[in-house]
Design a protein around this motif. Structure first.
Motif, PDB file in Angstrom:
ATOM      1  N   VAL A  12       0.830  -1.202   0.000  1.00  0.00           N
ATOM      2  CA  VAL A  12       0.000   0.000   0.000  1.00  0.00           C
ATOM      3  C   VAL A  12       0.867   1.256   0.000  1.00  0.00           C
ATOM      4  N   TYR A  13       0.559   2.167  -0.942  1.00  0.00           N
ATOM      5  CA  TYR A  13       1.182   3.494  -0.965  1.00  0.00           C
ATOM      6  C   TYR A  13       0.194   4.464  -0.341  1.00  0.00           C
ATOM      7  N   ASP A  14       0.607   5.120   0.725  1.00  0.00           N
ATOM      8  CA  ASP A  14      -0.214   6.103   1.417  1.00  0.00           C
ATOM      9  C   ASP A  14       0.365   7.481   1.103  1.00  0.00           C
ATOM     10  N   GLU A  15      -0.436   8.339   0.459  1.00  0.00           N
ATOM     11  CA  GLU A  15       0.051   9.667   0.085  1.00  0.00           C
ATOM     12  C   GLU A  15       0.551  10.447   1.297  1.00  0.00           C
ATOM     13  N   PRO A  20       9.611   7.252   1.698  1.00  0.00           N
ATOM     14  CA  PRO A  20      10.938   7.863   1.863  1.00  0.00           C
ATOM     15  C   PRO A  20      12.093   6.981   1.397  1.00  0.00           C
ATOM     16  N   GLU A  21      11.974   5.659   1.553  1.00  0.00           N
ATOM     17  CA  GLU A  21      13.049   4.767   1.111  1.00  0.00           C
ATOM     18  C   GLU A  21      13.216   4.782  -0.408  1.00  0.00           C
ATOM     19  N   ASP A  22      12.186   5.279  -1.124  1.00  0.00           N
ATOM     20  CA  ASP A  22      12.249   5.416  -2.583  1.00  0.00           C
ATOM     21  C   ASP A  22      12.360   6.879  -3.002  1.00  0.00           C
ATOM     22  N   ASP A  23      12.761   7.751  -2.060  1.00  0.00           N
ATOM     23  CA  ASP A  23      12.913   9.189  -2.307  1.00  0.00           C
ATOM     24  C   ASP A  23      11.600   9.868  -2.690  1.00  0.00           C
ATOM     25  N   ILE A  24      10.478   9.373  -2.151  1.00  0.00           N
ATOM     26  CA  ILE A  24       9.174  10.013  -2.356  1.00  0.00           C
ATOM     27  C   ILE A  24       8.741  10.568  -0.998  1.00  0.00           C
ATOM     28  N   ALA A  25       8.742  11.890  -0.904  1.00  0.00           N
ATOM     29  CA  ALA A  25       8.486  12.564   0.370  1.00  0.00           C
ATOM     30  C   ALA A  25       7.057  12.365   0.864  1.00  0.00           C
ATOM     31  N   LYS A  29       1.353  13.310  -3.660  1.00  0.00           N
ATOM     32  CA  LYS A  29       0.145  12.748  -4.260  1.00  0.00           C
ATOM     33  C   LYS A  29       0.529  11.702  -5.305  1.00  0.00           C
ATOM     34  N   TRP A  30      -0.355  10.736  -5.496  1.00  0.00           N
ATOM     35  CA  TRP A  30      -0.104   9.633  -6.423  1.00  0.00           C
ATOM     36  C   TRP A  30       0.243  10.121  -7.823  1.00  0.00           C
ATOM     37  N   GLU A  31      -0.475  11.144  -8.304  1.00  0.00           N
ATOM     38  CA  GLU A  31      -0.209  11.648  -9.655  1.00  0.00           C
ATOM     39  C   GLU A  31       1.169  12.297  -9.768  1.00  0.00           C
ATOM     40  N   ASP A  32       1.787  12.644  -8.631  1.00  0.00           N
ATOM     41  CA  ASP A  32       3.120  13.247  -8.643  1.00  0.00           C
ATOM     42  C   ASP A  32       4.244  12.229  -8.470  1.00  0.00           C
ATOM     43  N   VAL A  33       3.871  10.964  -8.233  1.00  0.00           N
ATOM     44  CA  VAL A  33       4.875   9.893  -8.162  1.00  0.00           C
ATOM     45  C   VAL A  33       5.359   9.648  -9.595  1.00  0.00           C
ATOM     46  N   PRO A  34       6.667   9.579  -9.838  1.00  0.00           N
ATOM     47  CA  PRO A  34       7.188   9.412 -11.199  1.00  0.00           C
ATOM     48  C   PRO A  34       6.607   8.169 -11.901  1.00  0.00           C
TER      49      PRO A  34
END
Length: 54
Positions: A12-15, A20-25, A29-34
């Motif tokens: 589960v990805y929680d916005e 953080p372990e994948d450099d996603i602060a 938001k999901w749409e801003d995940v690469p």
């Protein structure tokens, strides 16, 4: 904030928490995940995730 679940492995990805372990602060938001990001558990792509209600 929404949550998204991998349809392959259930990770589960929680916005609110980000990934953080994948450099996603936290707060990302999901749409801003690469687009090239993959599930840290099984390597599934973003299109293999579905928004879920908690």
């Amino acid at each position: 904030m929404k949550t998204w679940m991998c349809l392959i492995c259930g990770w589960v990805y929680d916005e609110e928490l980000g990934s953080p372990e994948d450099d996603i602060a936290p707060g990302t938001k999901w749409e801003d995940v690469p687009m090239n990001w993959t599930c840290p558990e099984c390597g599934a792509r973003k299109e293999d995730f579905e928004m879920m209600e908690i």
